[in-house]
Design a protein around this motif. Structure first.
Motif, mmCIF file in Angstrom:
data_model
loop_
_atom_site.group_PDB
_atom_site.id
_atom_site.type_symbol
_atom_site.label_atom_id
_atom_site.label_comp_id
_atom_site.label_asym_id
_atom_site.label_seq_id
_atom_site.Cartn_x
_atom_site.Cartn_y
_atom_site.Cartn_z
ATOM 1 N N PRO A 10 6.946 2.919 -6.603
ATOM 2 C CA PRO A 10 6.881 2.107 -7.815
ATOM 3 C C PRO A 10 6.556 0.638 -7.501
ATOM 4 O O PRO A 10 7.139 0.046 -6.589
ATOM 5 C CB PRO A 10 8.292 2.236 -8.393
ATOM 6 N N GLY A 11 5.577 0.101 -8.221
ATOM 7 C CA GLY A 11 5.184 -1.292 -8.030
ATOM 8 C C GLY A 11 4.168 -1.512 -6.933
ATOM 9 O O GLY A 11 3.830 -2.656 -6.618
ATOM 10 N N SER A 12 3.630 -0.432 -6.357
ATOM 11 C CA SER A 12 2.691 -0.596 -5.238
ATOM 12 C C SER A 12 1.300 -1.029 -5.689
ATOM 13 O O SER A 12 0.554 -1.615 -4.911
ATOM 14 C CB SER A 12 2.592 0.707 -4.433
ATOM 15 N N ALA A 108 2.532 -1.141 -0.674
ATOM 16 C CA ALA A 108 2.840 -2.567 -0.755
ATOM 17 C C ALA A 108 4.253 -2.760 -0.213
ATOM 18 O O ALA A 108 5.097 -1.863 -0.338
ATOM 19 C CB ALA A 108 2.739 -3.078 -2.190
ATOM 20 N N PRO A 109 4.524 -3.899 0.396
ATOM 21 C CA PRO A 109 5.866 -4.166 0.918
ATOM 22 C C PRO A 109 6.919 -4.125 -0.191
ATOM 23 O O PRO A 109 6.650 -4.522 -1.328
ATOM 24 C CB PRO A 109 5.745 -5.576 1.504
ATOM 25 N N LYS A 115 9.371 -7.545 -6.976
ATOM 26 C CA LYS A 115 8.940 -8.644 -7.851
ATOM 27 C C LYS A 115 8.015 -8.142 -8.957
ATOM 28 O O LYS A 115 8.145 -8.537 -10.120
ATOM 29 C CB LYS A 115 8.226 -9.728 -7.034
ATOM 30 N N ARG A 116 7.084 -7.269 -8.594
ATOM 31 C CA ARG A 116 6.150 -6.738 -9.588
ATOM 32 C C ARG A 116 6.875 -5.949 -10.668
ATOM 33 O O ARG A 116 6.535 -6.042 -11.849
ATOM 34 C CB ARG A 116 5.116 -5.839 -8.908
#
Length: 176
Positions: A10-12, A108-109, A115-116
């Protein structure tokens, strides 16, 4: 039927990848949308469950590839992009009915993903870092780490949005 199956935590950046695919004219379907649609029409006995809990219960009830099977009922013979694959059981379902199936993992880290997710502010956004980590563990429990590690293609989303979209467009052009 040809499929590009997208996976990632999630959020990548899966949604950004979908926007690039859409601009390229590739139809897509989000597994999460199918989960949320089914959740909205859930039975009375499931009303107290969160979306994630409901998704897991459906896997227990109908098999670990239930969401893939529900997706395959919605696609036709064209090239489709399927967003949100979370297990090798789902990959096997896709591969049983489509050829080829190309898996694209987006990475993504964790700090950027957290944050996203907060900025995105969807109803399933984590309230804090503990909830974020619990969600990651739930996703990994479904098998997403295996899908990511066995993907034919990996896009790392740790730079600018423009850089990511450019790399995504190049990959989609190669795959379509």
């Amino acid at each position: 039927m040809r499929l590009i199956v997208v996976t990632g935590m999630p959020g990548s950046g899966k949604e950004e990848f979908l926007q690039v695919a859409s601009a390229a004219g590739i139809p897509f379907i989000r597994m999460g949308d199918v989960v949320r649609e089914t959740y909205a029409a859930r039975a009375k006995e499931d009303e107290s469950l969160s979306v994630g809990q409901f998704a897991a219960l459906e896997r227990e009830r109908f098999g670990p590839d239930i969401w893939a099977r529900r997706i395959l009922d919605r696609v036709d013979d064209r090239l489709w992009l399927i967003d949100g694959c979370r297990s090798m059981d789902e990959v096997r379902s896709f591969r049983a009915l489509a050829d080829p199936v190309e898996i694209v993992a987006i990475h993504a880290p964790p700090s950027q993903r957290f944050k996203r997710l907060i900025i995105r502010n969807r109803e399933d956004a984590p309230a804090d870092i503990r909830e974020f980590e619990e969600r990651d563990l739930r996703e990994m429990g479904w098998g997403i780490a295996g899908v990511i590690s066995l993907a034919e293609h990996m896009l790392v989303n740790d730079g600018t949005l423009e850089e990511f979209k450019s790399r995504a467009a190049e990959l989609l052009e190669m795959l379509s």
